[in-house]
Every structure is written in C-alpha cells, then in structure tokens.
Write a protein that holds these residues in place. Structure first.
Motif, PDB file in Angstrom:
ATOM      1  N   ALA A 521       0.829  -1.206   0.000  1.00 63.92           N
ATOM      2  CA  ALA A 521       0.000   0.000   0.000  1.00 63.92           C
ATOM      3  C   ALA A 521       0.864   1.257   0.000  1.00 63.92           C
ATOM      4  CB  ALA A 521      -0.920  -0.023   1.210  1.00 63.92           C
ATOM      5  N   THR A 522       1.886   1.258   0.834  1.00 68.57           N
ATOM      6  CA  THR A 522       2.737   2.457   0.902  1.00 68.57           C
ATOM      7  C   THR A 522       3.477   2.660  -0.406  1.00 68.57           C
ATOM      8  OG1 THR A 522       4.414   1.037   1.887  1.00 68.57           O
ATOM      9  CG2 THR A 522       3.085   2.361   3.396  1.00 68.57           C
ATOM     10  N   ILE A 523       3.950   1.534  -0.995  1.00 68.90           N
ATOM     11  CA  ILE A 523       4.684   1.674  -2.250  1.00 68.90           C
ATOM     12  C   ILE A 523       3.775   2.210  -3.345  1.00 68.90           C
ATOM     13  CG2 ILE A 523       5.875   0.402  -4.068  1.00 68.90           C
ATOM     14  CD1 ILE A 523       6.951  -1.434  -1.923  1.00 68.90           C
ATOM     15  N   LYS A 524       2.532   1.729  -3.300  1.00 73.09           N
ATOM     16  CA  LYS A 524       1.571   2.205  -4.290  1.00 73.09           C
ATOM     17  C   LYS A 524       1.393   3.718  -4.193  1.00 73.09           C
ATOM     18  CE  LYS A 524      -2.840   0.512  -6.030  1.00 73.09           C
ATOM     19  NZ  LYS A 524      -3.978  -0.362  -5.707  1.00 73.09           N
ATOM     20  N   ASN A 525       1.312   4.143  -2.937  1.00 77.07           N
ATOM     21  CA  ASN A 525       1.196   5.579  -2.689  1.00 77.07           C
ATOM     22  C   ASN A 525       2.389   6.326  -3.234  1.00 77.07           C
ATOM     23  OD1 ASN A 525      -1.127   6.436  -1.653  1.00 77.07           O
ATOM     24  ND2 ASN A 525      -0.575   6.138   0.507  1.00 77.07           N
ATOM     25  N   ILE A 526       3.572   5.763  -2.944  1.00 82.83           N
ATOM     26  CA  ILE A 526       4.805   6.423  -3.387  1.00 82.83           C
ATOM     27  C   ILE A 526       4.810   6.537  -4.901  1.00 82.83           C
ATOM     28  CG2 ILE A 526       7.302   6.166  -3.557  1.00 82.83           C
ATOM     29  CD1 ILE A 526       7.177   4.796  -0.806  1.00 82.83           C
ATOM     30  N   THR A 527       4.473   5.443  -5.578  1.00 82.14           N
ATOM     31  CA  THR A 527       4.466   5.448  -7.030  1.00 82.14           C
ATOM     32  C   THR A 527       3.520   6.511  -7.556  1.00 82.14           C
ATOM     33  OG1 THR A 527       4.646   3.069  -6.824  1.00 82.14           O
ATOM     34  CG2 THR A 527       4.296   3.932  -9.015  1.00 82.14           C
ATOM     35  N   HIS A 528       2.324   6.476  -6.965  1.00 88.00           N
ATOM     36  CA  HIS A 528       1.318   7.423  -7.403  1.00 88.00           C
ATOM     37  C   HIS A 528       1.825   8.849  -7.265  1.00 88.00           C
ATOM     38  CE1 HIS A 528      -2.746   8.768  -8.198  1.00 88.00           C
ATOM     39  NE2 HIS A 528      -2.601   9.644  -7.210  1.00 88.00           N
ATOM     40  N   TRP A 529       2.415   9.179  -6.103  1.00 85.11           N
ATOM     41  CA  TRP A 529       2.876  10.532  -5.840  1.00 85.11           C
ATOM     42  C   TRP A 529       4.050  10.891  -6.707  1.00 85.11           C
ATOM     43  CZ3 TRP A 529       0.284  14.288  -4.147  1.00 85.11           C
ATOM     44  CH2 TRP A 529      -0.794  14.042  -3.286  1.00 85.11           C
ATOM     45  N   THR A 530       4.900   9.930  -6.965  1.00 85.80           N
ATOM     46  CA  THR A 530       6.040  10.217  -7.824  1.00 85.80           C
ATOM     47  C   THR A 530       5.562  10.659  -9.196  1.00 85.80           C
ATOM     48  OG1 THR A 530       7.091   8.348  -6.745  1.00 85.80           O
ATOM     49  CG2 THR A 530       8.238   9.303  -8.612  1.00 85.80           C
ATOM     50  N   LEU A 531       4.645   9.840  -9.744  1.00 86.69           N
ATOM     51  CA  LEU A 531       4.145  10.167 -11.074  1.00 86.69           C
ATOM     52  C   LEU A 531       3.424  11.506 -11.053  1.00 86.69           C
ATOM     53  CD1 LEU A 531       2.864   6.737 -12.367  1.00 86.69           C
ATOM     54  CD2 LEU A 531       4.873   8.025 -13.082  1.00 86.69           C
ATOM     55  N   PHE A 532       2.635  11.707 -10.019  1.00 86.66           N
ATOM     56  CA  PHE A 532       1.868  12.944  -9.915  1.00 86.66           C
ATOM     57  C   PHE A 532       2.796  14.150  -9.883  1.00 86.66           C
ATOM     58  CE2 PHE A 532      -0.393  16.179  -7.470  1.00 86.66           C
ATOM     59  CZ  PHE A 532      -1.574  16.222  -8.163  1.00 86.66           C
ATOM     60  N   ASN A 533       3.825  14.023  -9.027  1.00 87.09           N
ATOM     61  CA  ASN A 533       4.769  15.119  -8.893  1.00 87.09           C
ATOM     62  C   ASN A 533       5.514  15.371 -10.194  1.00 87.09           C
ATOM     63  OD1 ASN A 533       4.109  15.585  -6.296  1.00 87.09           O
ATOM     64  ND2 ASN A 533       5.730  14.262  -5.465  1.00 87.09           N
ATOM     65  N   TYR A 534       5.845  14.241 -10.869  1.00 85.46           N
ATOM     66  CA  TYR A 534       6.616  14.341 -12.084  1.00 85.46           C
ATOM     67  C   TYR A 534       5.849  15.139 -13.125  1.00 85.46           C
ATOM     68  CZ  TYR A 534       9.113  12.917 -16.279  1.00 85.46           C
ATOM     69  OH  TYR A 534       9.828  12.906 -17.446  1.00 85.46           O
ATOM     70  N   TYR A 535       4.574  14.831 -13.250  1.00 79.16           N
ATOM     71  CA  TYR A 535       3.816  15.522 -14.289  1.00 79.16           C
ATOM     72  C   TYR A 535       3.371  16.919 -13.891  1.00 79.16           C
ATOM     73  CZ  TYR A 535       3.760  11.266 -16.977  1.00 79.16           C
ATOM     74  OH  TYR A 535       4.154  10.202 -17.706  1.00 79.16           O
ATOM     75  N   ASN A 536       3.176  17.138 -12.599  1.00 80.16           N
ATOM     76  CA  ASN A 536       2.646  18.430 -12.178  1.00 80.16           C
ATOM     77  C   ASN A 536       3.691  19.380 -11.627  1.00 80.16           C
ATOM     78  OD1 ASN A 536       0.146  17.639 -12.923  1.00 80.16           O
ATOM     79  ND2 ASN A 536      -0.334  16.765 -10.910  1.00 80.16           N
ATOM     80  N   SER A 537       4.940  18.897 -11.618  1.00 79.18           N
ATOM     81  CA  SER A 537       5.951  19.759 -10.997  1.00 79.18           C
ATOM     82  C   SER A 537       6.142  21.017 -11.829  1.00 79.18           C
ATOM     83  CB  SER A 537       7.274  18.987 -10.904  1.00 79.18           C
ATOM     84  OG  SER A 537       7.707  18.649 -12.202  1.00 79.18           O
ATOM     85  N   SER A 538       6.419  22.043 -11.149  1.00 82.87           N
ATOM     86  CA  SER A 538       6.663  23.294 -11.851  1.00 82.87           C
ATOM     87  C   SER A 538       8.089  23.306 -12.390  1.00 82.87           C
ATOM     88  CB  SER A 538       6.464  24.466 -10.874  1.00 82.87           C
ATOM     89  OG  SER A 538       7.248  24.207  -9.728  1.00 82.87           O
ATOM     90  N   GLY A 539       8.388  24.278 -13.119  1.00 80.29           N
ATOM     91  CA  GLY A 539       9.751  24.370 -13.630  1.00 80.29           C
ATOM     92  C   GLY A 539       9.886  23.693 -14.973  1.00 80.29           C
ATOM     93  N   TRP A 540       8.814  23.354 -15.550  1.00 81.49           N
ATOM     94  CA  TRP A 540       8.863  22.759 -16.891  1.00 81.49           C
ATOM     95  C   TRP A 540       7.955  23.578 -17.761  1.00 81.49           C
ATOM     96  CZ3 TRP A 540      12.048  19.161 -18.771  1.00 81.49           C
ATOM     97  CH2 TRP A 540      11.784  18.656 -20.053  1.00 81.49           C
ATOM     98  N   ASN A 541       8.326  23.687 -19.004  1.00 82.49           N
ATOM     99  CA  ASN A 541       7.558  24.484 -19.928  1.00 82.49           C
ATOM    100  C   ASN A 541       6.175  23.882 -20.105  1.00 82.49           C
ATOM    101  OD1 ASN A 541       6.680  26.209 -21.831  1.00 82.49           O
ATOM    102  ND2 ASN A 541       8.392  25.867 -23.273  1.00 82.49           N
ATOM    103  N   GLU A 542       5.153  24.633 -19.728  1.00 86.48           N
ATOM    104  CA  GLU A 542       3.802  24.088 -19.719  1.00 86.48           C
ATOM    105  C   GLU A 542       3.287  23.790 -21.122  1.00 86.48           C
ATOM    106  OE1 GLU A 542       2.022  23.322 -17.016  1.00 86.48           O
ATOM    107  OE2 GLU A 542       3.689  23.923 -15.740  1.00 86.48           O
ATOM    108  N   SER A 543       3.798  24.552 -22.110  1.00 89.97           N
ATOM    109  CA  SER A 543       3.251  24.384 -23.459  1.00 89.97           C
ATOM    110  C   SER A 543       3.652  23.044 -24.070  1.00 89.97           C
ATOM    111  CB  SER A 543       3.741  25.523 -24.365  1.00 89.97           C
ATOM    112  OG  SER A 543       5.158  25.507 -24.395  1.00 89.97           O
ATOM    113  N   VAL A 544       4.886  22.611 -23.787  1.00 83.93           N
ATOM    114  CA  VAL A 544       5.352  21.346 -24.363  1.00 83.93           C
ATOM    115  C   VAL A 544       4.950  20.224 -23.421  1.00 83.93           C
ATOM    116  CG1 VAL A 544       7.331  20.091 -25.256  1.00 83.93           C
ATOM    117  CG2 VAL A 544       7.332  22.591 -25.253  1.00 83.93           C
ATOM    118  N   PRO A 545       4.236  19.231 -23.944  1.00 84.32           N
ATOM    119  CA  PRO A 545       3.878  18.104 -23.056  1.00 84.32           C
ATOM    120  C   PRO A 545       5.133  17.364 -22.597  1.00 84.32           C
ATOM    121  CG  PRO A 545       3.264  17.638 -25.339  1.00 84.32           C
ATOM    122  CD  PRO A 545       3.750  19.068 -25.302  1.00 84.32           C
TER     123      PRO A 545
END
Lengths: 890, 180
Positions: A521-545
């Motif tokens: 369960a904890t690992i699942k959470n970690i994975t989920h958050w990692t992916l979430f953070n990766y895609y939503n993190s700031s500092g990346w050009n929003e226009s380019v996917p």
C-alpha cells in the motif's frame, strides 16, 4: 465297425498333443481312407462333431478314448478283454500292432458290408443304402474331403517331422483330388488362400507396427541395459523418470505454447513499461553472472517470471487474451497432472489384478519362459544371462523371506527403537529448518549479507536431504524388513522429512509474502505521488507536453509473485546441482578411488569399507517427486520453471544412466520392484495435492501485486474469469455461470458426487469379492484335479484291468451303434465275436449309464443326436481311465 | 527366382509351403542359409531329395542360435536321430516351429521336448537343473540350484516348479500336463 471320420476328426484336432499316438494317427488315417464304406454312413452323419480348436482337455480325452477303442480291432478285443480280466493291461502291445488292427478292421468291414442288408432288414427302418453312391455316402465323402482339406490346412501345425508331414500331405491331397472331382467342390480353395494371405499380411503389419512403436519409446535400450544389470527395482526408477519426463514435456508444451510464446511474439517489448524494465538502481549489475545466477537482473524481468506479463486484456493482432490464457494454463497444469497421475494409477491397478494369477507359478514361468529366443547378439545375451540370474536370485530371496521365522519380540523391539530414532531425527531436522528460516528472516532485514547467509536455507535443506536418507537407512537396518517393505518404509520416512522441510520453507515464504503485501500500500502511494509530482511539478515548460517518465525510473512494488517464482527457481537449480555433485563425488569419485587405489592400499577397498556405492532408489525417487512438487508449485509464478525442469530431467536421465552403469554396483540383496509402481504414483499424487494447496490459497485469497503480472489491478486473480465471462460471452451465458456458481447448486452436486463415490466403491468391493471367490474356486478345482490324478495313478496300478475295460466298452457304444442287428446278436452269448462286443457294451453301459441302454438297439437314424449326448455324458468316467493310459513310456 | 526351379521342383515347394509357415521366398532363403552353412556338403539340387546332413557344429554356429543356451537341445530335438545333425527337412522344421506364425500349442510341444534333456518324456529334477544352469550360465551357486524336498524351507528354482505345477508323481512333470 469303426467309424473312420471319427478317427480322422480326432487326428485333425488333436494336433500333436502326444507323440505316442502318432502310430495311431497313421493307422486311423489309413483306416479312414479305406474305410469309407457304404453301410455306415448313417452313423457317421449323426456323429457329433466337436471340433472347435480350443476344446477342453476333457473333450480331448473323449476323443483319445474313442480312438483307443477304435484302434483295437474287434479281433483283438476279445483277446484283450480276456487278458484284462486277468488284470493285465498292456497298452504298449496294442499300440504296437495298429497295422494288424488295420488289416483286421478292413476285413471286418468287408464282412460287415456283407452282413449289412440282413441287419437292415432286421432293423427295417433305413432304406436306400444299397445304391453305391447314395446321398449319405456323398455326404460322408464330402465330410471326409473337408477333413482332409482341414488336415492339409493345418498340416504345418502338426508336430511331426517333415518326412511324415510330407507323406501325410501327399495322401491327403490324393484323397481330396480323387473325391473332390466327384463332388465338384474346389471353389473355396481360392478364397481360402486369399484369406490366409490377408491374415498373414495383417500379422506382418501388426508386427511391424509394434516394432515401430517400441522403437519410439525413448531410452528403452538404456533402461533394459540397466535392468539386466541392476534388477527391476533400479530400472523402475528410470522408468519413472522417463514417465516424468513425458509429463513435463506436455506441461512444457502447454505453458510454452500458450503463455510464453504469445507473450514474446505479441506482447509489448522489453523496456516499454516499468514491469518489463530493469530498475535504474539495478541496471549496472543486471548482467553480472552472480546476479543472473540468483535469477535477478535481466532474468527477473523476463518472460520466465510472472511479473513480466502485462495486464492488457488482449494482445497482438490475434487479440489473444493473455491474462485469461495465463490463468487457464495455470489451472490446466494441475488438471492435466492430476488426470495423468490418476489414470496411470488406475491402469497400474488394472494390470496388477489381471496378472495376479501368474504369481502361482513364478519359478516355472521364470525357468521356461525367461529366455528370449530372439537374442542374436552376444552382448545382449550376456545381459540376458545376467538378468535371468538376477531374477532367479530375486525370487529366491522372496521365497526365503516368506518362509523365514524369527524371534518376533526382538524384531518388534528393534522396530520400535528404529522408529523412535527416526522420529527424533525428523523433529531435529524440522527444528533446524525452523531455526534457519527464522535467522534468514533476520538476515533479509539486514543489508550486505554474505552469499552464505543469503542461501542458508537452501544449503541447509540440501544438506539435510543429502545426509538424512543414509542415516535413515542405517537405522532401518535394525528393523530387518524384507527389502521391498524396507524400501517402502524408507520412502515414507524420507517423504516425511522432505515434506517437513518443504512446508517449513513454504511457511517462511508465506510470511515473506505477507510482509511484502503489507508494504504494498505504501509503495503504491509512493508510485502514485512520484508520477503525480513528475507531471505536475513546476519548472517545466507548460506548453510542451512532458515526455513520459522512463520506465526504469518508475518506483515499483516488490512483486511477491516473482519473488516466489525466483525462490522455486533457485531451489530447483540448487537441488539439481546438489544431486549431480553428490553423484559425482559420492559415486563416481568414490568408484574411481576404490578402483585405482585398490592396488596400493593396505586393505581390500572393493570388498572392505568404502566399496562401491549402491544405487539409492528411495532417495532418487523421492528427490524426483519433490522436485516435481516444486515445479507444480512454482510453475504458476515462474512459467519458465517447467522448461528448466525438462532440461534437468533430460540431463539427469543421461547422467544417472551413465553414473549407474559406471560407478554403482547392484544391490547386494537384489529384489524385484513391486509389480506396479503405484506406490511411487501414490506419493506423487500426495505431493501434487500438497503442492496444489498453497497455489490455490495464493490464487484465491491473496490480492495480486498492483504493478506486475497479468492480473495487476484486479482484486483477486480469478477475477479474470469473471471479466471474460462478462465481456466476451453473451449475457445469458454469464447468467448461467452465475447460477452454476450458486452454493445451492454446488452443495447438492457435491452430495451427488459423494453418493456416486459411495455406490461405485461398494460395487467395486463386491466385484473384487466375487473375483476372489472365483479365484478360490479355480484353485480348489486345480487341487481336486491334482488329487484326482494322483488317486488315479494309484488306482491304475491296482485295477488296471477294470478301468481300461470299461473305457473300451464305452467306446464300443458307438462302434456298435451303427449296427441295428447288434441287439439281436447280443442274445447269442459269446459265440460270435462281434456279438460278444456288443454284449459287453450293453451290460457295461447298462450298469453305469442307464441312458445308454437303448443305444445298441434298433435306433432309428433320425435320433442320432442322442449318441452325442451320450458320449459327452460318459466322459468323466472315461477320462478317468483315459488318464491312466495316458502316460505310455515310449 | 529362376534358380528355384533347379533346386526344388514346383511340387516340392508347394509341399514345403503346406508343411511350414513360410512362403516360397522364405523357403528359398532358408535353403540358401542352409546351403551356406556347408557349401561343399549341400548340393544345389534337391529335386531328388538327397540325404545330406549338416553337422551340429555348423548349425550351432548360426547367429540365430549361437547365443542360445539351449542351442544343443534345439538341434537335437529337431534332428532326426537326436544327434544334432540336421537335414534340410529338419532345418525347415526348426525354423517353421520357431517362426512367429507358429501356434502356441506347437511351440509348447517342442519347448517341452527341448527342456526334456534326458528324453524320458518327463521334466524331472535333473532336467530342471540343466535348464537353470544353462539359463544362468552356472552363475547360481550349487545350493541355489539344487532341489530340496518340498518340505524344506528354501526351495531353489528347481524345487519350485515341481511344487508349483501339477505334480503327477514326486517331482515329475509329465508331458500332457504341462502342455495342456
């Protein structure tokens, strides 16, 4: 007078039962040919013709008796009966004079022919016999021709020397040619020849096919070789190994064809998704041999293991439903194994019941049928000699064991002691494994454990498996069982040891799995958050996917299924290596040492302490069975395991064959394996069941890992079934399935099955009871026959005067029958030679068989079947006397 | 095939086919086998039925027989006067009986004769001993082979068949019993 076809019939049938009657044959044949006289035809036609080739011995006896009676000419008979009255039976004499008989017979017939009209007039019932070729005569000729034809056809079955066969054949052919023309019957010959040809061809084809079939059995020669040197028990192990190889090949085909190949061909390629990629942390060492050897690295992320498979519902252009196939194959592996084991068990028991009877004559069968007359190779002959000697020794050992009497109390005490010791050993090994497993759980929490610490469990288990069986064997020597029973005990004990080890191992594994599941369960959470953070993190050009995260970088769970698969994989491989190393060190090196150091050693190594190793049947069989158990358990989580097992079995077949032949000696106490190796099968079935349990438990009650394997994302693995039913089947089918899964239906079904089992069981019990009863009856019959025979032998000496006479009389029943005049003749006492014959007949048969009294009278030709009945009725009494005369010294 | 007329007449061949389980081709092949055993002895013309015998030493060296423990007995049984020297007729007889097509009764008849070493029409203890010794090449020890009385605890293989089968009188198997 003597009815010729009768004699010939006997001759045709009896096909060389006794060489002593050859002369009689000849005589009869001649009489038959010359004796085809008008005037007796009515008798002949009516005579019963029991001529099925598989007649019983008693019937043969009738014929023999008849023959004997006919052999004796009436002329002889008077003298004979007189002699017999003196108490002297000289069969040899009679047999020595068939030629004379023949002559007299012929004379007699002629005389009778003359007499015939008179007798007929007396009987005043038959007519139309006077004409030379009457219907009856024709019928008789036809019959004789048939006889001769049959004789020609069966000539090759006669145990005569060729010269005699040739003369007989020529005579018969002449006869047939002579009369066949008259009758115009020769058309069947061609058809018959054709049929014979076809039969021959068919036999040849069958033989070729059988040859082909036996050629297709692998390692047959190897096993036969071993069997001839080491006895059937060692061979039974190799046969079992071969059978196991076959089963594993089927399983391998199933898994490889339906799971691995589709995944490799049509699935998403390596490196495309996280579960098919080596994680970043392991990437550097993923190709190291030490890592690969532990089935980590690239091997762990390959199609060999459960975790590699994707949970896509369909793959490829075929829209192959891989998760569904994976599940079904996993089930059918067990289904097939269960079916094949039970089927071979059933066929084994069937074989054993049908062969049960042959236990009675072991030595006779061994002695008279053991040589293989087809052997034309001196090496094979050597093997055959060796194997025959071995089998004799086995039988002698068996016999000795069955006759041995010993001090029961001492044996009992020793057996109890041995069992106590062995239970102590088992408890000790169980505790050792428990201890080691506990320790390994501690090690698994630590970092930087050494190779030994990581593999401690496997090493300890292998060592236990290596050293406990010999220990048990040493202890079992106390018990003094018959080697075959001893082998079973030994097997049972090692089985208990292995089972204990396996289940402790499984429990430890289960603990591990639960630990991993709780972390999931904890690992699942970690994975989920990692992916979430990766895609939503700031500092990346929003226009380019954002490019998707590299699969190697995705954090993932521990995938307990693959871990379980790896454990089984490791266990299998280490087991295999330990087996091979044991063989190399324990057998081969020991044999080399003993063989070559014997020249320069202070005591005799070959006869003394180290000696050569014996082949350890029980240990090897159990090793094989447990290995198979591990395969069954592991194959669901490691589809590649079966492939490795196939390789293992293949190599071990050759390796062990070589090792046995090169460095083992036959057992000192050679013994036969029990006829059906059902014991092995029963063990295998038990192991199969025991290995089914944990797999079923994990499938049914543990949730699959969330990020690996074909069932990821589902609550339970069997949900894949439901999903398929819902999506791919019409709705009404889904409803039917749901209805079928209803406990209200399942419980009655189970009840019904129980009832059926109960019923079938009781039926089989009653059948086996009936079987036993029949067997007893046969045994009793044989006993009676034996005692009868011995009584008869004794009786023969005593009243040889009486029995032969009566037998003669009985045969004369039919001799006199054709003569309607006889009863009138019988009134004139003993003046006429012939009259005397009939007189004795009627009196003898009258006392013994009331039914026969009407026979020597004016019997109308129409009632002839009676005579047949009579003959058959007289036979027990006649056979008694027949037996007495049956063993002529010649 | 042309040579067969010179060896046998047509009638002879037909008769041999009737008297054995072989086809014409097989008979010819057997003849040549026979002839090969002793080419200087056996003529290539059998139309007049010459009385030729091939000695046992040659018969016993055939690959079919040379490893057989009973080869001598076989040759003796099938030879005319029991000395193992065989005429062509005997030879054909032997192969016919030994062939696969021969029925069981016929084989049993000759098997009995083969195992009856002293030709007394009984298989007695001595015959059995002979059989076992030949089957095992004398590898069984003497006490394993010998024939103890049925009451003794350990009957050797020789003692057992007598106890097993229909014993007519002490330790004899008579012919009709064991075949029937």
């Amino acid at each position: 007078m003597s009815p010729p076809p009768k004699g010939m019939e006997v001759e045709g049938d009896r096909s060389g039962r006794r060489s002593s009657r050859k002369q009689a044959h000849k005589a009869e044949g001649l009489v038959g040919k010359h004796g085809a006289q008008p005037g007796q035809k009515e008798r002949v036609r009516g005579s019963p013709r029991p001529r099925s080739p598989q007649r019983k011995q008693t019937e043969f006896r009738i014929c023999r008796e008849e023959l004997r009676g006919q052999e004796r000419s009436p002329a002889m008979r008077t003298g004979e009966s007189r002699r017999k009255r003196d108490g002297r039976a000289s069969f040899k004499e009679q047999r020595a004079s068939p030629k004379k008989d023949k002559k007299v017979l012929r004379k007699e017939e002629r005389w009778k022919k003359l007499k015939k009209p008179r007798s007929l007039s007396l009987a005043s019932s038959t007519s139309g016999v006077e004409s030379p070729y009457s219907e009856e005569e024709l019928a008789q000729i036809l019959e004789q021709v048939e006889e001769k034809k049959k004789l020609i056809a069966t000539m090759r079955n006669k145990p005569w020397p060729m010269a005699k066969k040739l003369t007989e054949l020529r005579e018969a052919q002449e006869f047939v040619e002579k009369y066949e023309g008259a009758l115009g019957k020769g058309k069947g010959k061609r058809l018959y020849a054709y049929r014979m040809l076809m039969a021959k061809k068919w036999v040849k084809f069958k033989r070729d096919f059988d040859n082909f079939k036996t050629q297709c059995i692998p390692w047959e020669m190897k096993i036969k070789d071993i069997e001839s040197h080491f006895g059937s028990s060692v061979a039974s192990y190799f046969i079992f190994l071969r059978w196991m190889y076959g089963v594993n090949l089927v399983l391998f085909g199933l898994i490889f064809g339906l799971v691995i190949i589709p995944e490799v061909l049509m699935g998403v390629p390596y490196g495309s998704i996280p579960r098919k990629t080596v994680p970043r942390a392991e990437e550097e060492k993923a190709m190291d041999f030490s890592v690969l050897w532990d089935f980590e690295g690239y091997i762990k992320y390959s199609a060999l293991f459960y975790g590699y498979y994707n949970n896509q519902r369909t793959i490829g252009w075929l829209r192959y439903r891989l998760p569904m196939a994976y599940f079904m194959v996993g089930i059918s592996v067990f289904g097939y194994s269960l079916m094949i084991v039970i089927r071979s068990m059933a066929s084994n028991t069937q074989g054993s019941t049908s062969e049960g009877e042959s236990d009675n004559f072991t030595f006779s069968f061994k002695m008279f049928t053991s040589w293989d007359y087809l052997i034309g190779n001196s090496e094979t002959a050597d093997n055959k000699y060796a194997s025959i000697t071995t089998s004799f020794k086995e039988s002698i050992v068996d016999e000795q064991e069955s006759n041995k009497e010993e001090n029961i109390h001492l044996t009992r005490f020793l057996r109890i002691l041995a069992n106590f010791l062995i239970i102590c050993c088992l408890c000790g090994s169980g505790y050792l494994i428990y201890f080691v497993v506990k320790r390994s759980q501690e090690f698994s929490k630590m970092q930087n454990v050494s190779w030994y610490e990581r593999n401690e469990v496997e090493i300890v288990m292998s060592l236990l498996g290596m050293f406990c069986p010999p220990l048990f064997e040493t202890i079992a020597a106390l018990e003094n069982y018959h080697p075959r029973i001893g082998l079973k005990w030994q097997l049972g004990r090692i089985f208990a040891l292995f089972l204990g080890n396996l289940y402790t191992f499984l429990l430890a594994l289960m603990d591990d799995v639960h630990l991993k599941l709780s972390n999931e369960a904890t690992i699942k959470n970690i994975t989920h958050w990692t992916l979430f953070n990766y895609y939503n993190s700031s500092g990346w050009n929003e226009s380019v996917p954002r490019p998707p995260l590299h699969p190697a970088d995705v954090p993932r769970g521990s995938c307990w299924e693959t871990a379980v698969g790896i454990e089984f994989m490791r266990l299998t491989v280490s087991d295999m290596l330990v087996t091979y190393i044991t063989i190399l060190l324990g057998d081969f090196l020991r044999a080399c040492f003993v063989r070559f150091m014997n020249y320069c050693w202070c005591w005799d190594l070959e006869a003394g302490f180290p000696s050569y190793a014996e082949f350890d049947i029980s240990g090897n069989v159990l090793g094989l069975i447990f290995n198979q158990g591990m395969i069954w358990m592991g194959s669901f989580y490691a589809p590649g395991l079966v492939g490795i097992n196939v390789l293992r079995l293949l190599t071990s077949m050759y390796f062990q064959c070589w090792a046995v032949m090169s460095s083992n000696v036959p057992h000192e106490r050679v013994f036969k394996a029990s006829r059906s190796n059902n014991f092995y099968m029963a063990l295998l079935l038990l192991v199969l069941f025991l290995s089914l349990l944990p797999v079923a438990y994990t499938i049914m009650s543990l949730p699959p890992s969330f990020d690996c394997g074909p069932f990821s994302g589902k609550n339970r693995m069997y949900d894949v079934l439901q999903e398929t039913i819902e999506n791919d089947f019409p709705t009404f089918l889904g409803k039917i399935f749901a209805f079928l899964a209803n406990p209200g239906l399942i419980i009655p079904a189970i009840l019904l099955m129980f009832l059926a089992i109960y019923y079938l069981n009781s039926v089989s019990k009653s059948l086996s009871r009936a079987n036993a009863q029949l067997r007893k009856k046969i045994q009793a019959l044989r006993e009676v026959e034996k005692s009868h025979k011995s009584v008869k032998n004794r009786a023969t000496d005593r009243d040889s005067g009486d029995t032969p006479k009566s037998s003669k009389n009985s045969t004369q029943l039919q001799i006199t029958k054709p003569e309607p005049a006889s009863h009138s003749a019988s009134q004139s006492q003993f003046l006429d030679k012939k009259a005397q014959d009939t007189g004795t007949t009627s009196s003898a048969s009258g006392t013994l068989l009331p039914a026969s009294q009407h026979l020597p009278g004016s019997q109308p030709p129409g009632v002839k079947p009676d005579s047949g009945k009579l003959q058959s009725r007289t036979h027990p009494w006649r056979s008694a006397s027949g037996k007495s005369a049956q063993r002529p010294p010649h | 095939m042309g040579s067969k007329q010179t060896v046998f007449t047509h009638e002879q061949l037909e008769e041999y086919q009737d008297c054995t389980f072989f086809t014409r081709k097989e008979i010819m092949r057997l003849f040549y086998r026979y002839q090969d055993l002793a080419p200087q002895l056996v003529p290539l013309d059998y139309t007049s039925c010459p009385a030729v015998k091939v000695p046992y030493q040659l018969i016993g060296s055939m690959p079919e027989l040379k490893d057989n423990p009973f080869r001598q007995r076989i040759a003796q049984v099938f030879s005319e006067d029991g000395d193992g020297h065989m005429t062509l007729d005997n030879f054909l007889d032997m192969f016919s009986v030994m062939s696969e097509m021969a029925p069981r009764d016929l084989k049993a008849y000759y098997a009995f004769k083969i195992y009856d070493f002293n030709n007394d029409d009984y298989i007695c203890a001595w015959d059995l001993e002979q059989t076992v010794t030949r089957l095992t090449r004398g590898e069984l020890s003497a006490e394993e082979v010998t024939l103890p009385a049925p009451a003794e605890p350990v009957p050797g293989p020789c003692g057992k068949p007598c106890a097993d089968s229909c014993v007519t009188s002490a330790h004899f198997l008579s012919f009709p019993v064991s075949v029937g």
